[in-house]
Design an enzyme around this catalytic site. Structure first.
Site, PDB file in Angstrom:
ATOM      1  N   LYS A 136       0.838  -1.203   0.000  1.00 26.12           N
ATOM      2  CA  LYS A 136       0.000   0.000   0.000  1.00 26.12           C
ATOM      3  C   LYS A 136       0.874   1.254   0.000  1.00 26.12           C
ATOM      4  CE  LYS A 136      -3.349   2.486   2.757  1.00 26.12           C
ATOM      5  NZ  LYS A 136      -4.240   2.556   3.896  1.00 26.12           N
ATOM      6  N   GLU A 138      10.482  -4.652   4.550  1.00 26.53           N
ATOM      7  CA  GLU A 138      10.569  -6.065   4.178  1.00 26.53           C
ATOM      8  C   GLU A 138      10.271  -6.236   2.686  1.00 26.53           C
ATOM      9  OE1 GLU A 138       8.863  -4.832   6.716  1.00 26.53           O
ATOM     10  OE2 GLU A 138       9.012  -6.102   8.497  1.00 26.53           O
ATOM     11  N   GLY A 143      -4.775  -1.477   5.106  1.00 28.23           N
ATOM     12  CA  GLY A 143      -3.927  -2.593   4.643  1.00 28.23           C
ATOM     13  C   GLY A 143      -4.568  -3.953   4.881  1.00 28.23           C
ATOM     14  N   ARG A 144      -5.082  -4.181   6.084  1.00 36.84           N
ATOM     15  CA  ARG A 144      -5.633  -5.508   6.390  1.00 36.84           C
ATOM     16  C   ARG A 144      -7.018  -5.720   5.788  1.00 36.84           C
ATOM     17  NH1 ARG A 144      -4.669  -2.458  10.584  1.00 36.84           N
ATOM     18  NH2 ARG A 144      -6.300  -1.654  11.945  1.00 36.84           N
ATOM     19  N   GLU A 177      -4.810  -6.881  14.770  1.00 40.18           N
ATOM     20  CA  GLU A 177      -4.261  -5.568  14.415  1.00 40.18           C
ATOM     21  C   GLU A 177      -5.364  -4.512  14.540  1.00 40.18           C
ATOM     22  OE1 GLU A 177      -0.782  -5.111  11.502  1.00 40.18           O
ATOM     23  OE2 GLU A 177      -2.390  -4.193  10.375  1.00 40.18           O
ATOM     24  N   HIS A 181      -5.697 -33.559  17.726  1.00 39.83           N
ATOM     25  CA  HIS A 181      -4.590 -34.403  18.200  1.00 39.83           C
ATOM     26  C   HIS A 181      -3.442 -33.562  18.732  1.00 39.83           C
ATOM     27  CE1 HIS A 181      -6.363 -38.178  16.862  1.00 39.83           C
ATOM     28  NE2 HIS A 181      -6.922 -37.415  15.933  1.00 39.83           N
ATOM     29  N   LYS A 208       9.290  -1.087  14.022  1.00 39.60           N
ATOM     30  CA  LYS A 208       9.870  -0.739  12.717  1.00 39.60           C
ATOM     31  C   LYS A 208      10.983   0.290  12.900  1.00 39.60           C
ATOM     32  CE  LYS A 208       5.681  -0.806   9.834  1.00 39.60           C
ATOM     33  NZ  LYS A 208       4.873   0.059   8.976  1.00 39.60           N
TER      34      LYS A 208
HETATM   35  O1  F6P Z   1       1.630  -4.312   9.904  1.00 39.98           O
HETATM   36  C1  F6P Z   1       1.422  -2.965   9.607  1.00 39.98           C
HETATM   37  C2  F6P Z   1       0.991  -2.773   8.199  1.00 39.98           C
HETATM   38  O2  F6P Z   1       0.868  -1.412   7.963  1.00 39.98           O
HETATM   39  C3  F6P Z   1      -0.293  -3.496   7.857  1.00 39.98           C
HETATM   40  O3  F6P Z   1      -1.421  -2.852   8.276  1.00 39.98           O
HETATM   41  C4  F6P Z   1      -0.148  -3.664   6.401  1.00 39.98           C
HETATM   42  O4  F6P Z   1      -1.016  -4.637   5.940  1.00 39.98           O
HETATM   43  C5  F6P Z   1       1.293  -4.066   6.305  1.00 39.98           C
HETATM   44  O5  F6P Z   1       1.949  -3.289   7.286  1.00 39.98           O
HETATM   45  C6  F6P Z   1       1.938  -3.883   4.960  1.00 39.98           C
HETATM   46  O6  F6P Z   1       1.938  -2.539   4.557  1.00 39.98           O
HETATM   47  P1  F6P Z   1       2.147  -2.129   3.050  1.00 39.98           P
HETATM   48  O7  F6P Z   1       1.038  -2.733   2.252  1.00 39.98           O
HETATM   49  O8  F6P Z   1       2.111  -0.630   3.035  1.00 39.98           O
HETATM   50  O9  F6P Z   1       3.473  -2.660   2.594  1.00 39.98           O
END
Ligand code: F6P
Length: 547
Positions: free
Chosen positions: A208, A214, A270-271, A356, A387, A511
């Site tokens: 987003k 990462e 994002g979620r 979250e 199990h 972060k």
């Molecule tokens: O974990 C925090 C967050 O902002 C989430 O809400 C989001 O889904 C994720 O990091 C990834 O963010 P982006 O889509 O901006 O890379």
């Protein structure tokens, strides 16, 4: 600033506390006293039959919970959300993932502008691209057909597509390979691409913000891998990289042509973004028509949530049941236990959605809450769990409400022999719901001739609440319905708890600190203000690294 009374001082809250204090009844007695209970406590939405009869509730409990929902104006916040008000107050944003699945002719405005035409413009662009890849019209730099699709993203930019790809495997183009890379651990990308031909591989960089470390780190490494494999020609990137983002500037800066960018908007959290452009890998996998069925499934539940009366409103009921257990029985967690192998990643997806969103400890005005908010959500496919950890649910000391999810039909492509296993799978689901609710009394154990010293060990208290969600089969639409059901359930709980379910400031500190600590690991740089424990860990790490 709201001048409404604090949640725990509301009369509707204290009425529930009083009700809880008098609650001594067992599910065995509730069913014995009411032959209609199994039929009455069922709510239907779309293809989902949601049976909540095995919950620790009576009509009085449900009425009191509904009164709490009225007092906290859950439906008022719902309407404001669907209307496009900026209900994500700390980020000053509208929360309109529901617009992503609205029909073409719907009108949903943000700041006076209808956002629906933009949603469908992007869906159409995704459709053309997905068809191009699926048909072989879109080829790689060397003219070879794309056979592998690698989605690089994390959190909401990974969990939705990765989960849905597993769920809908029987609907996928089996000749294509899909991989999902999220972890900044280089092993993730390594394992995803080690057996792939770069000339046949498409990378979808999903972010987003397009600033998530990462994702950008993995995308940069993927780019190097691609260029190394294709003779280093920069222009190869255009045929092998596309971006899903709200941030055109950063996408361009990374070197991806904005023509190869599929956009979404800041009013999509994002979620909650899986049915935006973030679903592109899934659309390539299952095809545009099945993807639209999925969106229709979401939309069906959106409409239900907006229009169904409180007593038949599935997300409202599920949300309130969670509040009953979390706030009045002190339940700390909620298990989601699917009886479907295809739903193996479903609970992991729900963890971000729920934890979250509702892992908050100040209310919308910034005051500390003195009530429990979101539960720990956990679980894996049911028979495997039986199990492993079900023992603790049955005979441990904790109250763990659970959702059991199952389907009447196995998927069509199974052999007849494998299809025949389905009744056994579902027998397990029904047996677990039964055992958890009704248990086994000491008398029943004795009647089996068990020696007296063993009776207590073999007695099951029962009275463990479960909700059973059944559907005919696991289709794209049913998956959309299930996700929207949980999205709105989480919303209901956040509304009652008066928290902002749409920000995630708790993720930020880690972060920032990771960025600060990294130079100490790579270059041995001094990190000012590092606490002694972390400094010692960093030193030990550097020492071990050198050995
Ligand atoms: O974990 C925090 C967050 O902002 C989430 O809400 C989001 O889904 C994720 O990091 C990834 O963010 P982006 O889509 O901006 O890379």
């Amino acid at each position: 600033m709201s001048d409404s009374p604090k949640l725990t001082r509301r009369p509707e809250w204290t009425a529930l506390e009083d009700h809880r204090a008098e609650w001594h009844v067992h599910l065995r007695d509730l069913f014995a006293a009411d032959p209609e209970r199994a039929d009455r406590y069922v709510v239907r939405v779309g293809d989902l039959r949601i049976d909540y009869s095995k919950n620790l509730v009576t009509n009085e409990t449900l009425a009191l919970l509904q009164e709490l929902a009225v007092a906290t104006d859950v439906f008022g916040l719902r309407d404001a959300t669907f209307r496009g008000d900026r209900i994500n107050i700390t980020e000053d944003r509208a929360v309109l993932h529901t617009a992503l699945r609205a029909p073409r002719d719907a009108v949903i405005e943000v700041d006076g502008k209808n956002v629906v035409p933009g949603v469908h413009r992007v869906l159409d662009k995704m459709t053309a691209f997905a068809e191009g890849v699926r048909s072989g019209r879109w080829t790689g730099h060397t003219g070879k057909r794309i056979k592998n699709v690698v989605n690089i993203g994390i959190g909401g930019s990974d969990l939705g597509p990765a989960m849905a790809y597993e769920v809908l495997r029987p609907y996928t183009a089996r000749e294509l390979t899909f991989r999902f890379v999220s972890n900044v651990d280089g092993a993730d990308l390594h394992e995803a691409v080690r057996d792939l031909d770069p000339a046949e591989t498409l990378f979808i960089v999903a972010s987003k913000t397009f600033t998530t470390i990462e994702t950008i780190t993995n995308a940069t490494s993927a780019r190097s891998w691609l260029l190394a494999g294709l003779g280093g020609e920069e222009k190869a990137v255009a045929k092998h990289f596309v971006a899903l983002s709200t941030n055109e500037e950063k996408v361009t800066e990374f070197g991806i042509d904005p023509d190869n960018m599929f956009e979404f908007w800041d009013w999509v959290g994002g979620r909650y973004s899986f049915d935006s452009a973030i679903g592109l890998s899934l659309m390539i996998a299952i095809g545009p028509a099945a993807f639209r069925d999925l969106l229709d499934g979401f939309h069906l539940v959106d409409e239900h949530f907006q229009t169904a009366p409180a007593e038949a409103n599935a997300p409202l009921i599920l949300g309130l049941l969670g509040i009953w257990y979390g706030n009045f029985f002190d339940a700390q967690s909620h298990a989601v236990l699917p009886y479907s192998h295809y739903l193996s990643k479903f609970t992991a997806y729900l963890q971000q959605l729920d934890m979250e969103s509702n892992g908050k400890s100040v209310d919308r005005d910034g005051h500390p809450v003195d009530w429990q908010t979101g539960p720990v959500v956990w679980g894996t496919p049911g028979t495997n769990g039986q199990h492993a950890y079900y023992q603790l649910i049955h005979q441990g000391t904790k109250l763990i409400p659970a959702d059991l999810i199952g389907f009447a039909r196995p998927v069509d492509e199974l052999s007849e022999e494998l299809k025949a296993q389905h009744d056994l799978l579902m027998a397990n689901l029904f047996a677990q719901g039964q055992a958890l609710a009704f248990g086994k009394t000491a008398e029943e154990v004795r009647a089996e001739g068990v020696a007296e010293e063993q009776v207590r060990h073999r007695t099951f208290r029962g009275n463990h609440p479960t909700t059973t969600i059944l559907a005919r089969e696991l289709t794209p639409s049913v998956l959309g319905q299930l996700i929207a059901l949980y999205e709105h359930k989480v919303f209901v709980q956040g509304a009652v708890w008066n928290i902002d379910s749409f920000d995630q400031w708790g993720v930020e500190l880690g972060k920032v600190l990771a960025k600060r600590v990294e130079p100490a690991l790579t270059e041995g740089a001094e990190v000012p203000g590092l606490d002694s424990s972390t400094a010692a860990l960093v030193a030990a790490y550097r020492e071990l690294k050198e050995v």
